[in-house]
Design an enzyme around this catalytic site. Structure first.
Site, short mmCIF file in Angstrom:
data_model
loop_
_atom_site.label_atom_id
_atom_site.label_comp_id
_atom_site.label_asym_id
_atom_site.label_seq_id
_atom_site.Cartn_x
_atom_site.Cartn_y
_atom_site.Cartn_z
N LYS A 172 0.94 -1.23 0.07
CA LYS A 172 -0.08 -0.02 -0.03
C LYS A 172 0.90 1.21 -0.08
O LYS A 172 1.66 1.49 1.05
CB LYS A 172 -0.65 0.17 1.33
CG LYS A 172 -1.96 1.09 0.89
CD LYS A 172 -2.55 1.52 2.34
CE LYS A 172 -2.25 3.10 2.86
NZ LYS A 172 -2.09 3.91 1.87
N GLU A 247 9.59 1.77 10.98
CA GLU A 247 10.50 2.67 10.84
C GLU A 247 9.74 4.18 10.91
O GLU A 247 8.84 4.47 10.12
CB GLU A 247 10.90 2.73 9.27
CG GLU A 247 11.81 1.55 9.10
CD GLU A 247 13.08 1.54 10.02
OE1 GLU A 247 13.58 2.74 10.48
OE2 GLU A 247 13.46 0.60 9.97
N CYS A 281 12.94 11.66 6.70
CA CYS A 281 12.87 11.17 8.24
C CYS A 281 14.16 11.78 8.68
O CYS A 281 14.39 11.82 9.83
CB CYS A 281 12.68 9.64 8.43
SG CYS A 281 13.71 8.74 7.43
N GLU A 383 8.04 16.47 15.77
CA GLU A 383 8.39 16.40 14.37
C GLU A 383 7.49 17.49 13.66
O GLU A 383 6.37 17.24 13.43
CB GLU A 383 8.32 15.02 14.00
CG GLU A 383 8.94 14.88 12.47
CD GLU A 383 8.59 13.30 11.99
OE1 GLU A 383 7.71 12.85 11.82
OE2 GLU A 383 9.53 12.93 11.47
P1 NAD Z 1 1.54 8.44 7.61
O1 NAD Z 1 1.96 7.95 9.01
O2 NAD Z 1 0.62 9.58 7.95
O3 NAD Z 1 1.42 7.34 6.62
C1 NAD Z 1 2.38 6.49 6.10
C2 NAD Z 1 1.38 5.29 5.36
O4 NAD Z 1 0.52 4.62 6.43
C3 NAD Z 1 0.77 5.79 4.65
O5 NAD Z 1 0.43 5.13 3.35
C4 NAD Z 1 -0.69 5.83 5.05
O6 NAD Z 1 -1.72 5.68 4.27
C5 NAD Z 1 -0.85 4.67 5.95
N1 NAD Z 1 -1.68 4.76 7.26
C6 NAD Z 1 -2.17 6.09 7.69
N2 NAD Z 1 -3.08 5.51 8.73
C7 NAD Z 1 -3.14 4.21 8.87
C8 NAD Z 1 -3.31 3.22 9.61
N3 NAD Z 1 -4.24 3.71 10.74
N4 NAD Z 1 -3.49 2.15 9.57
C9 NAD Z 1 -2.61 1.55 8.55
N5 NAD Z 1 -2.19 2.34 7.66
C10 NAD Z 1 -2.16 3.72 7.89
O7 NAD Z 1 3.15 9.07 7.33
P2 NAD Z 1 3.21 10.11 6.17
O8 NAD Z 1 2.81 11.41 6.66
O9 NAD Z 1 2.83 9.35 5.01
O10 NAD Z 1 4.96 10.19 6.17
C11 NAD Z 1 5.62 11.08 7.13
C12 NAD Z 1 6.24 10.31 8.23
O11 NAD Z 1 6.89 9.20 7.86
C13 NAD Z 1 7.20 11.14 8.84
O12 NAD Z 1 6.79 10.84 10.50
C14 NAD Z 1 8.53 10.62 8.85
O13 NAD Z 1 9.52 10.80 9.68
C15 NAD Z 1 8.24 9.02 8.36
N6 NAD Z 1 9.33 8.59 7.80
C16 NAD Z 1 10.26 7.72 8.64
C17 NAD Z 1 11.24 7.04 7.92
C18 NAD Z 1 12.00 5.90 8.69
O14 NAD Z 1 12.83 5.12 7.92
N7 NAD Z 1 12.09 6.05 9.86
C19 NAD Z 1 11.16 6.99 6.44
C20 NAD Z 1 10.44 8.09 5.88
C21 NAD Z 1 9.34 8.82 6.50
#
Ligand code: NAD
Length: 480
Positions: A172, A247, A281, A383
Site C-alpha cells: 500500500k 520505521e 525522516c 516532528e
Molecule cells: P503516515 O503515518 O501518515 O502514513 C504512512 C502510511 O501509512 C501511508 O501509506 C498511510 O496511508 C498509511 N496509514 C495511515 N494511517 C494508517 C492506519 N491507521 N493504518 C494503516 N496504515 C495507515 O506518514 P506520512 O505522513 O505518509 O509520512 C511522513 C512520516 O513518515 C514522518 O513522520 C517521517 O518521519 C516518517 N518517515 C520515516 C522514515 C524512517 O525510515 N524512519 C522514512 C520516511 C518517512
C-alpha cells in the site's frame, strides 16, 4: 485526469466500491488524477490472489525470483525519465532530486535484493547426540505500507526483500503520492512476476491501511511513516501477533562543534536541514551549535539557506519545491506560528512562498531558520517534517548530549567535529539508531537501519530486511 487502478492478481482493476478521490499536484494546488478508495472488500480479493500464488512462488528458485527483480529494475531504468517526472509531480520535489536520488536508489534497491536472493542461510548446532539446523523460510502473505516523502524508494525498499525470500506481497503506497507505484505496477507482468505475487492497493490509511493491519491472513507488516500511525499499527497487529517492523518519525540533531571542518559542516547542515523541503525522516531539524561558534555559524548558514532556489519542481534549476500537500503545508505553517508564540525569532523565511504562473496556487514554504527557543518547547520536541530548523546553542559536550537526547525520538544524528575522540564519545552516547560523524545521509544498504525510542521498532538493512520476511525453523535429529 489520470485515473489509476489497483493491481491485483496480475490485472489492473477498479475498486469494488467504484469510489475514487483526488490526486493533487502540490506545486499547482490542483487535482490532476483520481485514486481508488479501496477497502476491505478489495483487500479480500488481493489476499486470495496472494494466497493462491504463494505455494508456487515459495518453491520458485531464488535465481528466478532474482531475475524478475533485476528485470523490473531494468524496466524502470528504461522509463526513468517518466518515473522522475511522476515522482516530482506527485510529491512537489525538484525533478533534479527525483532524477538523481529517488529513481536511481529505487532501481538500486531492486538490484540489491536481486543479488541477495538465495543468500540467507540458517545455523547448525551439535550437542552430545543431537544435531540441529535452522531453515529460513518465507512467511506467506505479507504487507508493506509506505509514506509520501520518498514514495518509490521506500516502496521498492520494502517490497524487494519480501519478494526475494519468497513471500507474496500486498503493498500500500501513500494516498498522497501513488503515481510511481502505479507506474511500477504497469511493469510487473513484463518483469515476469506471476499473478498474485505482487498486489498493489491504493487508498486511505484509515480504510485500506487499517484493513491490512487487521487482516488475519497477513502475517507480517513492514511499515514506514509517522509515529502515531506506527503505534496504531503496532496495537492492531499485536491482537493477532503479526510480525511488525516500524520505521517512524524523528527530531534529529545536527551537532556542530567549533573545531569542525567549517565549509563541510555548513554544507552538511544545510543539506540535512532542507533536502526534499525538510521532508526526509533523517533531516536534521535541530541544529545544536557550540556557543563559541554560534555567531560564526549564523553568519555562514543563513546566506547559504537564503541562496536555495525555491521554484517550480519541474524546472531543472529548482532546489526547493513544494511541500507534499495542503494539510501538510498548513501543519508546517502552524508550527512556525507556534514557534513565534513560544518566543522564537525567525532569522529567515517563516512564510508561505507565492510563485507566479503554473505554480501560483502551490504549497511552497520558505526555508525557515528560527532561534531563541528552549530545547524543551514544542517546536523543539515535535516532528515538523518541513523546511523549518531551529538553532540551539550549547556550552559543552555534556549539554549537547542532554539536548540531543532530550526528545522522545532517536532516529538519526550527525556530529561535526575535528576531534576524533569526541566524535566516538558522542556516537556512543547519542540515543540514535544512526550516527553520522562529519557527514549526513550516507547510506550503505548493507548496514542496519532504524530508530531508537519512538523512532521505530526493529532494524532494516539488506540482511535484516530479508530476515524480517522469513520464519526460522529448527530441525533436530538424534544420532542412534
Ligand atoms: P503516515 O503515518 O501518515 O502514513 C504512512 C502510511 O501509512 C501511508 O501509506 C498511510 O496511508 C498509511 N496509514 C495511515 N494511517 C494508517 C492506519 N491507521 N493504518 C494503516 N496504515 C495507515 O506518514 P506520512 O505522513 O505518509 O509520512 C511522513 C512520516 O513518515 C514522518 O513522520 C517521517 O518521519 C516518517 N518517515 C520515516 C522514515 C524512517 O525510515 N524512519 C522514512 C520516511 C518517512
Amino acid at each position: 485526469m489520470n485515473t489509476i487502478q489497483n493491481f491485483i492478481g496480475g490485472r489492473h482493476i477498479a475498486p469494488i466500491s467504484q469510489i475514487y478521490f483526488d490526486n493533487v499536484d502540490p506545486a499547482m494546488g490542483a487535482a490532476y488524477g483520481q485514486i481508488p478508495d479501496s477497502g476491505a472488500a478489495d483487500l479480500e480479493v488481493a489476499v486470495t490472489a496472494a494466497k493462491n500464488a504463494f505455494p508456487t512462488w515459495r518453491d520458485t528458485p531464488a535465481a528466478t525470483r532474482a531475475a524478475m527483480l533485476s528485470k523490473l529494475a531494468e524496466l524502470i531504468e528504461a522509463h526513468k525519465e517518466a518515473f522522475a517526472r511522476a515522482e516530482s509531480i506527485d510529491t512537489g520535489k525538484p525533478i533534479a532530486l527525483a532524477r538523481s536520488v529517488d529513481i536511481p536508489r529505487s532501481i538500486a534497491n531492486l538490484r540489491t535484493f536481486a543479488e541477495a536472493a538465495g543468500t540467507l542461510s540458517g545455523q547448525s548446532f551439535k550437542k552430545d547426540r543431537s544435531e540441529s539446523y535452522t531453515l529460513r523460510q518465507p512467511i506467506g502473505v505479507v504487507a508493506t505500507i509506505s509514506p509520501w516523502n520518498l514514495p518509490l524508494l521506500l516502496f521498492t525498499w520494502k517490497m524487494a526483500p519480501a519478494l526475494a525470500v519468497g513471500n507474496c506481497v500486498i503493498a500500500k503506497p501513500s494516498e498522497v503520492t501513488p503515481m510511481t507505484a502505479y507506474l511500477l505496477s504497469e511493469l510487473l507482468n513484463d518483469a515476469g512476476f506471476p499473478p498474485g505475487v505482487v498486489n498493489i492497493l491504493h487508498g486511505k490509511g484509515a480504510s485500506i491501511g487499517a484493513a491490512i493491519t487487521r487482516h488475519p491472513d497477513i502475517a507480517a507488516i513492514s511499515f514506514t511513516g509517522g509515529t502515531a500511525t506506527g503505534i496504531d499499527i503496532y496495537s492492531n497487529a499485536a491482537r493477532q501477533l503479526k510480525k511488525v517492523s516500524l520505521e517512524l518519525g524523528g527530531k534529529n540533531p545536527t551537532v556542530v562543534f567549533e573545531d569542525a571542518d567549517w565549509k563541510k559542516t555548513i554544507d552538511g547542515a544545510v543539506a540535512a536541514a532542507f533536502t526534499n523541503q525538510g521532508q526526509v525522516c533523517l533531516c536534521g531539524s535541530r541544529i545544536l551549535i557550540e556557543e563559541s561558534a554560534y555567531n560564526k555559524f549564523k553568519a555562514d548558514f543563513l546566506p547559504k539557506t537564503e541562496s536555495i532556489a525555491v521554484g517550480d519542481p519541474l524546472e531543472e534549476s529548482t532546489q526547493h519545491g513544494a511541500t507534499a500537500s495542503k494539510p501538510h503545508m498548513d501543519k508546517v505553517l502552524s508550527y512556525i506560528e507556534l514557534a513565534k508564540k513560544e518566543g522564537g525569532r525567525i532569522l529567515t523565511g517563516g512564510t508561505r512562498r507565492m510563485l507566479n504562473g503554473r505554480c501560483k496556487d502551490g504549497y511552497f514554504i520558505e526555508p525557515t531558520v528560527i532561534e531563541n527557543l528552549p530545547p524543551s518547547c514544542r517546536t523543539n520536541q515535535e516532528e515538523i517534517f518541513g523546511p523549518v530548523v531551529t538553532l540551539i546553542p550549547f556550552k559543552n559536550e555534556e549539554e549537547a548530549l542532554a539536548i540531543a537526547n532530550g526528545t522522545q525520538y532517536g532516529l538519526a544524528a550527525s556530529v561535526w567535529t575535528g576531534n576524533a575522540a569526541r566524535a566516538r564519545r558522542m556516537a556512543e552516547r547519542l540515543d540514535s539508531g544512526i550516527v553520522w560523524t562529519n557527514c549526513w545521509n550516507v547510506r550503505d544498504l548493507d548496514t542496519p537501519f532504524g530508530g531508537m525510542k519512538k523512532s521505530g521498532v526493529g532494524r532494516e538493512g539488506k540482511q535484516r530486511a530479508m530476515e524480517f520476511f522469513t520464519e526460522e525453523k529448527t530441525v533436530t535429529s538424534m544420532r542412534t
